[in-house]
Motif scaffolding. Structure first.
Motif, mmCIF file in Angstrom:
data_model
loop_
_atom_site.group_PDB
_atom_site.id
_atom_site.type_symbol
_atom_site.label_atom_id
_atom_site.label_comp_id
_atom_site.label_asym_id
_atom_site.label_seq_id
_atom_site.Cartn_x
_atom_site.Cartn_y
_atom_site.Cartn_z
ATOM 1 N N ALA A 12 -29.780 13.211 -12.220
ATOM 2 C CA ALA A 12 -29.753 14.318 -10.933
ATOM 3 C C ALA A 12 -28.475 14.655 -10.445
ATOM 4 O O ALA A 12 -27.935 14.688 -9.375
ATOM 5 C CB ALA A 12 -30.554 13.275 -9.705
ATOM 6 N N ASP A 13 -28.153 15.613 -11.448
ATOM 7 C CA ASP A 13 -26.773 16.312 -11.157
ATOM 8 C C ASP A 13 -26.704 17.647 -11.956
ATOM 9 O O ASP A 13 -27.224 17.804 -12.848
ATOM 10 C CB ASP A 13 -25.595 15.462 -11.988
ATOM 11 N N SER A 18 -25.741 22.010 -18.138
ATOM 12 C CA SER A 18 -24.909 22.482 -19.022
ATOM 13 C C SER A 18 -25.258 21.651 -20.512
ATOM 14 O O SER A 18 -25.333 22.065 -21.584
ATOM 15 C CB SER A 18 -23.501 22.799 -19.000
ATOM 16 N N ARG A 19 -25.227 20.456 -20.137
ATOM 17 C CA ARG A 19 -25.364 19.425 -21.087
ATOM 18 C C ARG A 19 -26.844 19.518 -21.848
ATOM 19 O O ARG A 19 -26.972 19.352 -23.006
ATOM 20 C CB ARG A 19 -25.176 17.872 -20.684
ATOM 21 N N ALA A 20 -27.697 19.825 -21.144
ATOM 22 C CA ALA A 20 -29.272 20.199 -21.570
ATOM 23 C C ALA A 20 -29.064 21.428 -22.361
ATOM 24 O O ALA A 20 -29.881 21.502 -23.557
ATOM 25 C CB ALA A 20 -30.131 20.261 -20.519
ATOM 26 N N THR A 52 -32.758 23.023 -13.827
ATOM 27 C CA THR A 52 -32.075 23.446 -12.529
ATOM 28 C C THR A 52 -33.270 22.979 -11.850
ATOM 29 O O THR A 52 -32.786 22.257 -10.544
ATOM 30 C CB THR A 52 -31.662 24.677 -12.669
ATOM 31 N N ASN A 53 -34.427 23.632 -11.689
ATOM 32 C CA ASN A 53 -35.409 23.309 -10.687
ATOM 33 C C ASN A 53 -35.825 21.825 -10.565
ATOM 34 O O ASN A 53 -35.762 21.387 -9.368
ATOM 35 C CB ASN A 53 -36.687 23.859 -11.229
ATOM 36 N N CYS A 60 -33.790 13.772 -8.236
ATOM 37 C CA CYS A 60 -33.884 12.768 -8.999
ATOM 38 C C CYS A 60 -33.697 13.079 -10.343
ATOM 39 O O CYS A 60 -33.686 14.394 -10.960
ATOM 40 C CB CYS A 60 -35.491 12.339 -8.794
ATOM 41 N N PRO A 61 -33.596 11.978 -11.406
ATOM 42 C CA PRO A 61 -33.500 12.400 -12.776
ATOM 43 C C PRO A 61 -34.575 12.886 -13.306
ATOM 44 O O PRO A 61 -35.861 12.822 -12.757
ATOM 45 C CB PRO A 61 -33.049 10.927 -13.474
#
Length: 150
Positions: A12-13, A18-20, A52-53, A60-61
């Motif tokens: 949840a960050d 960008s990692r995704a 992002t949404n 939450c994760p």
């Protein structure tokens, strides 16, 4: 037809977005798709919006999942799913005429760029999905929740 399914847990960050995107490019390349193709660019943008949404609106994760037809003759399509902990339906908003607005266009982009998209309740949350390119019916069947036997 075989379907390759891969998934990534997303914290949840907002930095996880960008990692995704990097993860998606790597999975596409591993699956034989050119990570710089038009389909890949569209996929990365859509993943960015959906992840992002999920992390911004739920706090939450989430779990990002890609489903791709596998094999040498497989069509170049991908199904994207993002599961999150919120049971609230996704609500497309329109940013309006304000060209400076930085949010409010995510689901609008998904709708414009994808063949199909939607959502369904998933446990105590929901799963938002979309399909990019000629995704075979096998991906849709593979993505359906398994009914529990009682």
């Amino acid at each position: 037809m075989q379907v390759l399914q891969v998934q990534l847990a997303v914290q949840a960050d907002p930095a996880e977005v960008s990692r995704a995107r990097r993860w998606v490019r790597a999975r596409l390349q591993a699956g034989g798709l050119d990570p710089d193709s038009a389909v890949a660019e569209t996929l990365v943008l859509v993943v960015s919006e959906l992840v992002t949404n999920a992390v911004v609106h739920t706090g939450c994760p989430a779990v990002l999942r890609l489903l791709m037809p596998a094999g040498p003759d497989a069509p170049p399509g991908v199904r994207v799913e993002v599961a999150d902990a919120s049971c609230a339906a996704p609500a497309p908003r329109h940013a309006g005429a304000d060209a400076e607005a930085t949010n409010g266009r995510g689901l609008e982009l998904v709708e414009l760029l994808c063949e199909r998209w939607g959502w369904y309740p998933d446990g105590s949350g929901k799963r938002v999905w979309c399909e990019i390119g000629p995704v075979a019916a096998a991906c849709e069947r593979a993505a359906q929740p398994v009914a529990s036997a009682r």
